[in-house]
Scaffold this active site. Structure first.
Site, PDB file in Angstrom:
ATOM      1  N   ASP A   1       0.820  -1.218   0.000  1.00  0.00           N
ATOM      2  CA  ASP A   1       0.000   0.000   0.000  1.00  0.00           C
ATOM      3  C   ASP A   1       0.850   1.263   0.000  1.00  0.00           C
ATOM      4  OD1 ASP A   1       0.775  -0.574   2.716  1.00  0.00           O
ATOM      5  OD2 ASP A   1      -0.736   0.863   3.403  1.00  0.00           O
TER       6      ASP A   1
ATOM      7  N   GLU B   1      -0.052  -1.099   5.598  1.00  0.00           N
ATOM      8  CA  GLU B   1       0.954  -0.686   6.580  1.00  0.00           C
ATOM      9  C   GLU B   1       0.827   0.778   6.938  1.00  0.00           C
ATOM     10  OE1 GLU B   1       4.861   0.912   7.960  1.00  0.00           O
ATOM     11  OE2 GLU B   1       3.728   1.433   6.156  1.00  0.00           O
TER      12      GLU B   1
END
Length: 357
Positions: free
Chosen positions: A75, A129
């Site tokens: 991400d 994350e």
């Protein structure tokens, strides 16, 4: 959608970085990129591949004496007029170039191209994350499949500008509250202004002397800062409450309990409410694979200023380090970019470390 991660792209860490950057994957929108990564890995004969949510794990099972983890998050933070990628000389610009799709490219390139590593390797390509911990792919895997995480050493491919950043700081968020008495602002002497009272909180922060700690030769500098202030009732009311949000970054020799005790000492006399905390991680330099990796890099490690998922592995007794080509100072920056030469140098270092003799 046709998978852009072709064999030709997978063979080149630079081309692979750009292909990953050009797949939009803002946190909680990682399905498409995870699908492509999973498709690639399931076609690699020397790997066994599993998936949990939008986290993809692949591993070798060669019977080696030790197992290492290479992990990178898929991400990114929200786009900021920096998508898709662009090239300017030796620089690749775009959201995620530094944090951390260039690191993800390392792991994916090695997973496909290195069938006979000197250690057994577990590769993680994980989700979320950059947002709250409850969404983090490694956190979710630890709850559902903790055995996936078992290893002797872990390497998080976070941006470190090509050097080893050891361990990480702990982090703590808290709210320091001041109170007063409401009154009409035209007759303010009948009240007590809680916002004015917050000046003492800000003074303590402004005068705070950050502790510096050296652990196993790595320096960690602590920091305590106001990051947000809430207060006020209306334009004609003396406020009776003000909240100062404080972020405290502490060295890994302190536990969260010790960090909280220090925080409360700094703000003695005020109401302090801790809203979130995460332990740091020690340098993690003593494991044999860690020593060999540091030797392969050829530069002295430094302490990681920030929190990373190395702390999740440290909490399980697994030493972990950070290493990636991106500049951590460019993470989340609208001008985020990575140097092509750093990608190539880091990929060569990892191959030198992992390849069988």
């Amino acid at each position: 959608m046709e998978n852009p991660l072709t064999p030709e792209v997978l063979a080149d860490p630079v081309a692979l970085t750009r292909a990953l950057v050009d797949m939009e994957s803002v946190s909680l929108n990682e399905k498409a990129i995870a699908d492509c990564v999973e498709q690639v890995l399931r076609g690699v004969p020397h790997l066994t591949t599993y998936r949990h949510g939008n986290t993809v794990m692949a591993r070798t099972d060669l019977g080696r004496d030790q197992r290492v983890v290479l992990a990178g998050h898929l991400d990114t933070v929200p786009l900021n007029n920096n998508f898709p990628s662009t090239m300017r000389g030796d620089l690749m610009y775009g959201c995620g170039t530094s944090d951390m799709k260039s690191g993800v490219a390392y792991a994916l390139h090695l997973a496909v191209s290195l069938p006979d590593p000197r250690y057994d390797v577990t590769y993680f390509f994980y989700e979320a994350e950059e947002i709250e911990s409850k969404y983090n792919g490694l956190f979710l895997v630890a709850e559902a499949h903790p055995e996936w995480l078992e290893a002797d050493f872990a390497l998080l491919l976070e941006p470190t500008y090509g050097i080893v950043e050891a361990g990480c700081q702990g982090t703590m968020r808290s709210v320091v509250t001041t109170t007063g008495v409401r009154a009409h602002s035209a007759r303010s002497w009948h009240g007590v202004n809680a916002i004015h009272a917050a000046g003492e909180v800000l003074d303590r922060l402004a005068n705070y002397e950050a502790r510096r700690v050296t652990i196993d030769g790595c320096d960690y500098r602590e920091g305590m800062n106001a990051v947000r202030i809430h207060g006020g009732v209306a334009g004609n009311v003396v406020p009776d409450r003000c909240e100062v949000e404080v972020n405290y970054r502490f060295a890994p020799d302190r536990t969260p309990a010790e960090a909280e005790a220090h925080l409360r000492e700094v703000f003695a006399g005020f109401d302090v409410r801790v809203t979130d905390s995460a332990a740091g991680a020690p340098p993690g330099l003593e494991a044999a694979p860690a020593k060999e990796f540091v030797a392969a890099v050829g530069a002295k490690p430094i302490g990681k200023l920030g929190w990373t998922d190395v702390a999740r592995f440290a909490a399980m007794g697994i030493p972990a380090l950070n290493f990636g080509p991106g500049d951590p100072n460019l993470a989340h920056h609208p001008d985020e970019h990575v140097e092509i030469s750093k990608i190539r140098d880091g990929a060569a270092t990892l191959h030198r470390w992992l390849a069988s003799a």
